[in-house]
Design an enzyme around this catalytic site. Sequence first.
Site, short mmCIF file in Angstrom:
data_model
loop_
_atom_site.label_atom_id
_atom_site.label_comp_id
_atom_site.label_asym_id
_atom_site.label_seq_id
_atom_site.Cartn_x
_atom_site.Cartn_y
_atom_site.Cartn_z
N PRO A 162 0.83 -1.30 0.08
CA PRO A 162 -0.06 0.06 -0.03
C PRO A 162 1.07 1.37 0.06
O PRO A 162 2.04 1.17 0.36
CB PRO A 162 -0.89 -0.08 1.45
CG PRO A 162 -0.52 -1.61 1.78
CD PRO A 162 0.67 -1.83 1.28
N VAL A 170 4.26 2.86 2.63
CA VAL A 170 4.94 1.71 3.48
C VAL A 170 6.54 1.73 3.51
O VAL A 170 7.20 1.01 3.90
CB VAL A 170 4.43 0.30 3.23
CG1 VAL A 170 3.00 0.28 3.74
CG2 VAL A 170 4.48 0.08 2.00
N GLY A 171 6.81 2.68 2.51
CA GLY A 171 8.42 2.70 2.47
C GLY A 171 9.04 2.04 1.17
O GLY A 171 10.31 1.66 1.30
N LYS A 172 8.33 1.63 0.26
CA LYS A 172 8.93 1.02 -0.97
C LYS A 172 9.98 1.95 -1.65
O LYS A 172 11.05 1.36 -2.04
CB LYS A 172 7.68 0.79 -2.01
CG LYS A 172 6.60 0.03 -1.36
CD LYS A 172 5.80 -0.48 -2.60
CE LYS A 172 4.85 0.75 -3.14
NZ LYS A 172 3.97 1.51 -1.90
N THR A 173 9.80 3.21 -1.87
CA THR A 173 10.80 3.90 -2.61
C THR A 173 12.11 4.14 -1.82
O THR A 173 13.08 4.00 -2.23
CB THR A 173 10.06 5.17 -3.15
OG1 THR A 173 9.05 5.08 -3.86
CG2 THR A 173 11.24 6.26 -3.77
N SER A 215 -14.85 -13.99 2.67
CA SER A 215 -14.40 -14.40 3.62
C SER A 215 -15.31 -14.22 4.87
O SER A 215 -15.12 -14.34 6.01
CB SER A 215 -13.06 -13.65 4.23
OG SER A 215 -13.18 -12.62 4.39
N LYS A 224 -6.20 -9.10 9.76
CA LYS A 224 -7.20 -9.48 10.68
C LYS A 224 -6.96 -9.83 12.17
O LYS A 224 -7.79 -9.34 12.69
CB LYS A 224 -8.12 -10.64 10.00
CG LYS A 224 -8.43 -10.31 8.51
CD LYS A 224 -9.04 -11.45 7.86
CE LYS A 224 -9.62 -11.19 6.39
NZ LYS A 224 -10.46 -12.29 5.66
#
Length: 779
Positions: A357, A360-363, A679, A722
Amino acid sequence: MDENKEILTLPVIPLRNLVVFPQMVTHFDVGRDKSIKAIEEAELENSKILLLSQKDAKIMEPTADDIYKYGTVANIRQILKLPHGQMRVLIEGEYRAKTTSIQESEDMISASFVVIEADESELTIDEEAAFRLVKQDLEAYIAANSKINSTAIDMLNEMETPDLLIDMVASYLPLRLEDAQSLLEVTNRFSRLEKFHAILQKEIELLGIENKINQRVKNQMGQVQKEYYLREQLKAIQAELGDGDEESEADSYIEKIKKLDMPEETKEKVIKEANKLNKINPSSADYGVLLNYLDWIVSIPWGQETLEESIDLDKAEDILDEDHYGLKDVKERIVEFLALRKLNDSSKGPILCLVGPPGVGKTSIAKSVARALDREFVNMSLGGVRDEAEIRGHRRTYVGALPGRVISSMKKAGSVNPVFLLDEIDKVGSDYRGDPSSALLEVLDPAQNYHFTDHYLDVPYDLSKVLFLTTANTTATIPGPLLDRMEVIRLDGYTPFEKLQIAKRYILPKQLKEASIREDQLEISDNALLTIINSYTRESGVRNLERTIQKIIRKAAVLFVRGEKDSIRVNVGNLEKYLGPKIYLYDVLDEANQVGVVNGLAWTSVGGTTLKVEANVTDGSGKVQLTGKLGDVMKESAQAAITYIRSVAEDYKIADDFASKKDIHLHVPEGATPKDGPSAGVTIATAILSALTKKPVRNDIAMTGEITLRGRVLPIGGLKEKLLAANRMGVKTVLIPHENARELDEIEEIIKRPLEIIPVKEVKEVFKYALVDGEDENK
């Protein structure tokens, strides 16, 4: 000249920017309904049509006042039907006409007219003199106009009738509409000759001016060519005398190209391009295009690598831990990747795709990898890219052509082995300009990218030493062949505990430093940070968390500047003073067990959440009502749950006729919020069974899983999120599908420790644990 007094009537076509003369053969397109009707009417009679010119060509539906009274009767020779209901008409002018009246109807325009006959009587002395002047004018005009064959003079001399000569010649002259119309309207022969003489004199003068301008341009072009040859001769003379020390532009580029570490075949091709500079006029457009091309060739890196990378795994781990908290699996995978590079630096390795999402710090992970390897870092965002030329560049034949963004980024990096981040690869689009994702296949395939060809450079470029990383929010929109080139590493988001550590270690110190506020001036307690995380920023990443902390710092800065406070400590008690009321309120456990109310668990794009499912049974006729804005998948889960309960009604002492005498109402609160997902089956089944048997459901239990018609519990996704939601709600027991039990080893102990997690295979097991006194019911 006598006019024929007989009045005739014909259909009319109003012409735009065109005057037709007798003897003139031409064609024009017809698209207006009234004009098409006029042609059809003429075809039914004698193929004759009256052509009148419009005073203003912009008028789409002309009236009688918008067209001239004088025109030409023409014979329709050919009609060709065109697309979209249009016609192309070939006509031949026959004689001039003067309208006496114009009739308008809904279908077409027609006109009554008298014929203006040509005067064929013997010429007077004045007319003879004027006729000679006109012929002399025509000879001068033909002599000055190189486009007209000289034999046309002989043909003109054979014409002895002034009207015939004027009509023939006027058809081919580039006359203004007003001049042509006035020439058509003059009936007196001498006046017509006099007017035509004036028009020809003006045309001869204009033609002379055109010829002068044309000759001046040719002379200028000749001068440029002359200067070019003189320069070349001067260079040769200087070379013979030994004075030609100054290096030519082509030689300068060739010298630079020879120093580049590029393949010999490529070098030969580029040198050949540089040599063209000596053959092209410096003032031509091609010269500038070639200079720009050579500038790109010598400015992109060819073999220039970053200083030999020193891969130190301990250093890499320290850098990753310094820049990011948590993300254990991601860090381990990157360290494994670096270890393989250490053993074999020529190893191609996979293309890592960081999926998760926003926030979250991907870059920032990609930047940390570049720092750990001591390599240059370049970032290319692919969000919204739809043109293949953005990747491969434009061919040099296009005006303003440039290389693609891959080559441009390599120039920016300045080395052949940077860490190259392709950001938001899941947002690449495609349209009529091409498919950028297909172009990326060559970029990201280690078996192909050693000879990547940019359309602008038109020579192979080696991308095999580049360390490509990609990021995406989801893999669902990445094309299959492109996804196959990459190894997906998922970043599922942070737990509240991880967010707390990130806020304390990274976000708060960074924001205080940017605001020039000391850490002892502004303190935010751990409980306050947790409240911000849980009640003000419900997200997977930490972007909104950072913005919320910025908001506190801004309000504190106002108090410091005004001198109202010297130091501030933010805690749970005064947090709402800085942030206002809580935005998100998590569900809390019911105080007692209730019939027909079950705690469900759901996954959303911002993490896990709890979902209460309510069921009620009333006397009726077997109707089933579903409310709460449920999606198609949840509606089908409800149908499957009801069918299953009907099949096991006897086991739970439910009346056989409940399906025809009881109405079931299933409701999921917060009806304005859309809900869907595969679910909720076991949750719905448990709520319905509880309502039918009047047995309460444990208030401290939550569940997730899909149901089959045979009562099996199917696996679900988002287990970690969850379980986090269950923790926040305060439940003690969580029922999960048995097939998801293998994922528990990968979930942090801090999440699992407060919960009793029970894997179940059958729905009956769910009923056993969830329904109060359910164990006795199933003995």
